[in-house]
Motif scaffolding. Structure first.
Motif, mmCIF file in Angstrom:
data_model
loop_
_atom_site.group_PDB
_atom_site.id
_atom_site.type_symbol
_atom_site.label_atom_id
_atom_site.label_comp_id
_atom_site.label_asym_id
_atom_site.label_seq_id
_atom_site.Cartn_x
_atom_site.Cartn_y
_atom_site.Cartn_z
ATOM 1 N N ARG A 25 0.836 -1.214 0.000
ATOM 2 C CA ARG A 25 0.000 0.000 0.000
ATOM 3 C C ARG A 25 0.870 1.263 0.000
ATOM 4 O O ARG A 25 0.486 2.284 -0.571
ATOM 5 C CB ARG A 25 -0.991 -0.012 1.185
ATOM 6 C CG ARG A 25 -0.381 -0.376 2.505
ATOM 7 C CD ARG A 25 -1.392 -0.574 3.635
ATOM 8 N NE ARG A 25 -2.089 -1.858 3.604
ATOM 9 C CZ ARG A 25 -2.839 -2.328 4.611
ATOM 10 N NH1 ARG A 25 -3.004 -1.606 5.704
ATOM 11 N NH2 ARG A 25 -3.422 -3.488 4.536
ATOM 12 N N PHE A 44 13.154 -12.002 8.667
ATOM 13 C CA PHE A 44 12.350 -11.998 9.894
ATOM 14 C C PHE A 44 13.235 -11.738 11.112
ATOM 15 O O PHE A 44 12.817 -11.077 12.059
ATOM 16 C CB PHE A 44 11.596 -13.330 10.044
ATOM 17 C CG PHE A 44 10.297 -13.328 9.283
ATOM 18 C CD1 PHE A 44 9.156 -12.765 9.849
ATOM 19 C CD2 PHE A 44 10.221 -13.837 7.998
ATOM 20 C CE1 PHE A 44 7.964 -12.723 9.145
ATOM 21 C CE2 PHE A 44 9.031 -13.801 7.287
ATOM 22 C CZ PHE A 44 7.893 -13.249 7.862
ATOM 23 N N MET A 47 14.081 -8.040 11.399
ATOM 24 C CA MET A 47 12.921 -7.233 11.802
ATOM 25 C C MET A 47 12.790 -7.114 13.320
ATOM 26 O O MET A 47 12.161 -6.190 13.826
ATOM 27 C CB MET A 47 11.632 -7.847 11.238
ATOM 28 C CG MET A 47 11.448 -7.584 9.760
ATOM 29 S SD MET A 47 10.183 -8.639 9.026
ATOM 30 C CE MET A 47 8.765 -8.172 9.965
ATOM 31 N N LYS A 48 13.371 -8.085 14.033
ATOM 32 C CA LYS A 48 13.234 -8.089 15.500
ATOM 33 C C LYS A 48 14.506 -7.579 16.182
ATOM 34 O O LYS A 48 14.632 -7.649 17.401
ATOM 35 C CB LYS A 48 12.896 -9.505 15.994
ATOM 36 C CG LYS A 48 11.697 -10.151 15.299
ATOM 37 C CD LYS A 48 10.388 -9.384 15.492
ATOM 38 C CE LYS A 48 9.275 -9.978 14.620
ATOM 39 N NZ LYS A 48 8.064 -9.133 14.551
ATOM 40 N N ILE A 61 7.110 -4.667 9.254
ATOM 41 C CA ILE A 61 7.214 -3.798 8.079
ATOM 42 C C ILE A 61 5.818 -3.302 7.782
ATOM 43 O O ILE A 61 4.843 -3.955 8.189
ATOM 44 C CB ILE A 61 7.825 -4.530 6.854
ATOM 45 C CG1 ILE A 61 6.993 -5.762 6.453
ATOM 46 C CG2 ILE A 61 9.240 -4.960 7.129
ATOM 47 C CD1 ILE A 61 6.080 -5.540 5.309
ATOM 48 N N GLU A 73 3.577 2.265 10.672
ATOM 49 C CA GLU A 73 2.119 2.140 10.478
ATOM 50 C C GLU A 73 1.786 2.554 9.041
ATOM 51 O O GLU A 73 1.877 3.739 8.671
ATOM 52 C CB GLU A 73 1.303 2.968 11.473
ATOM 53 C CG GLU A 73 1.150 2.343 12.848
ATOM 54 C CD GLU A 73 0.420 0.991 12.853
ATOM 55 O OE1 GLU A 73 -0.403 0.716 11.954
ATOM 56 O OE2 GLU A 73 0.701 0.201 13.763
ATOM 57 N N SER A 74 1.360 1.575 8.279
ATOM 58 C CA SER A 74 1.109 1.832 6.854
ATOM 59 C C SER A 74 0.105 2.968 6.643
ATOM 60 O O SER A 74 0.259 3.762 5.713
ATOM 61 C CB SER A 74 0.641 0.548 6.166
ATOM 62 O OG SER A 74 -0.521 0.033 6.780
HETATM 63 N N1 GSH Z 1 -0.705 -1.970 11.636
HETATM 64 C C1 GSH Z 1 0.570 -2.211 11.010
HETATM 65 C C2 GSH Z 1 0.698 -3.706 10.786
HETATM 66 C C3 GSH Z 1 2.043 -4.083 10.237
HETATM 67 C C4 GSH Z 1 2.153 -5.581 10.016
HETATM 68 O O1 GSH Z 1 1.369 -6.383 10.555
HETATM 69 N N2 GSH Z 1 3.132 -5.966 9.214
HETATM 70 C C5 GSH Z 1 3.332 -7.372 8.921
HETATM 71 C C6 GSH Z 1 3.515 -7.558 7.434
HETATM 72 S S1 GSH Z 1 2.098 -7.122 6.499
HETATM 73 C C7 GSH Z 1 4.585 -7.869 9.604
HETATM 74 O O2 GSH Z 1 5.582 -7.187 9.630
HETATM 75 N N3 GSH Z 1 4.521 -9.082 10.143
HETATM 76 C C8 GSH Z 1 5.621 -9.729 10.758
HETATM 77 C C9 GSH Z 1 5.550 -9.688 12.239
HETATM 78 O O3 GSH Z 1 4.593 -9.117 12.802
HETATM 79 O O4 GSH Z 1 6.461 -10.275 12.855
HETATM 80 C C10 GSH Z 1 0.674 -1.433 9.693
HETATM 81 O O5 GSH Z 1 -0.367 -1.217 9.054
HETATM 82 O O6 GSH Z 1 1.780 -1.026 9.311
#
Ligand code: GSH
Length: 218
Positions: A25, A44, A47-48, A61, A73-74
């Motif tokens: 998005r 992954f 990311m942490k 992300i 936050e997207s």
């Molecule tokens: N509310 C956040 C949600 C972000 C989100 O859930 N990102 C997912 C990918 S779509 C992610 O990074 N998931 C891996 C994780 O939570 O470890 C947004 O809209 O940016």
């Protein structure tokens, strides 16, 4: 003049390049306004780690960096892009406020039950009560879809011209891909297809798919 923009995305998206990860998005919004951007791909594990947690406290992300501004936050990122470039929010103050309302509606009203469906499948798919839970979640999704379907009616977009509200709504509804539920609401199905047909969407989709393809063949 805009400084270099860098967003983050999955090094290897769990959706295998279907464009459902939330960097899509942000890419789409940047394409709509004609703004170039760089992408930093993350595993992954990365990311942490502290470097990313400093940008995204939940280790997710997407993120967005522009000069000394860092956002997560997207929805907030798309809003920032829409506020700083023409094309995603109307100039008229009231129309603009309504478009922003649709951005919130997409994320706060429509997205939760739709994400809940994905979580149920991913985390609870092996439970004995899974089918029962899925059917309850699907009913909640159908309630929201039928209400949205009535509001959209025969219009192309939710409130006049295409806006960031539509961009987020289409992005959220796309997550129902493969469930068969969206097809029950022909005007919403056509609405999503209309979003996907936009050249900016196509460019963003191709860019995220190229990442997945490279990761799979490299
Ligand atoms: N509310 C956040 C949600 C972000 C989100 O859930 N990102 C997912 C990918 S779509 C992610 O990074 N998931 C891996 C994780 O939570 O470890 C947004 O809209 O940016």
């Amino acid at each position: 003049m805009t400084m270099t923009i860098t967003i983050t995305a999955f090094e290897r998206s769990p959706d295998r390049g279907k464009g459902l990860a939330r960097d899509m998005r942000v890419r789409w919004a940047l394409e709509e306004v004609g703004q170039a951007y760089n992408v930093r791909l993350l595993s992954f594990k990365a990311m942490k780690e502290p470097a990313h947690l400093a940008l995204q406290p939940f280790g997710q992300i997407p993120t967005y960096e522009e000069g000394d501004l860092a956002l997560f936050e997207s929805g907030a990122i798309v809003f920032h892009i829409a506020e700083h470039h023409a094309g995603l929010l109307p100039d008229d103050a009231k129309a603009r406020a309504r478009a922003i309302t649709w951005m919130f509606a997409a994320l706060a009203t429509m997205e939760p039950p739709i994400v809940d469906r994905a979580i149920a499948r991913f985390a609870e798919g092996n439970e004995s009560w899974y089918e029962q839970r899925l059917s309850m979640v699907d009913d909640r999704i159908r309630t929201r879809l039928s209400e949205l379907s009535v509001r959209l009616g025969t219009d192309d977009w939710l409130d006049g011209a295409f806006s960031a509200g539509d961009l987020l709504m289409v992005s959220v509804l796309l997550r129902l891909q493969g469930s068969g539920i969206l097809e029950e609401y022909p005007n919403l199905f056509a609405y999503v297809a209309r979003g996907e047909e936009r050249p900016a969407y196509q460019r963003a989709f191709a860019a995220q798919l190229a990442v997945f393809t490279a990761a799979s063949t490299g």
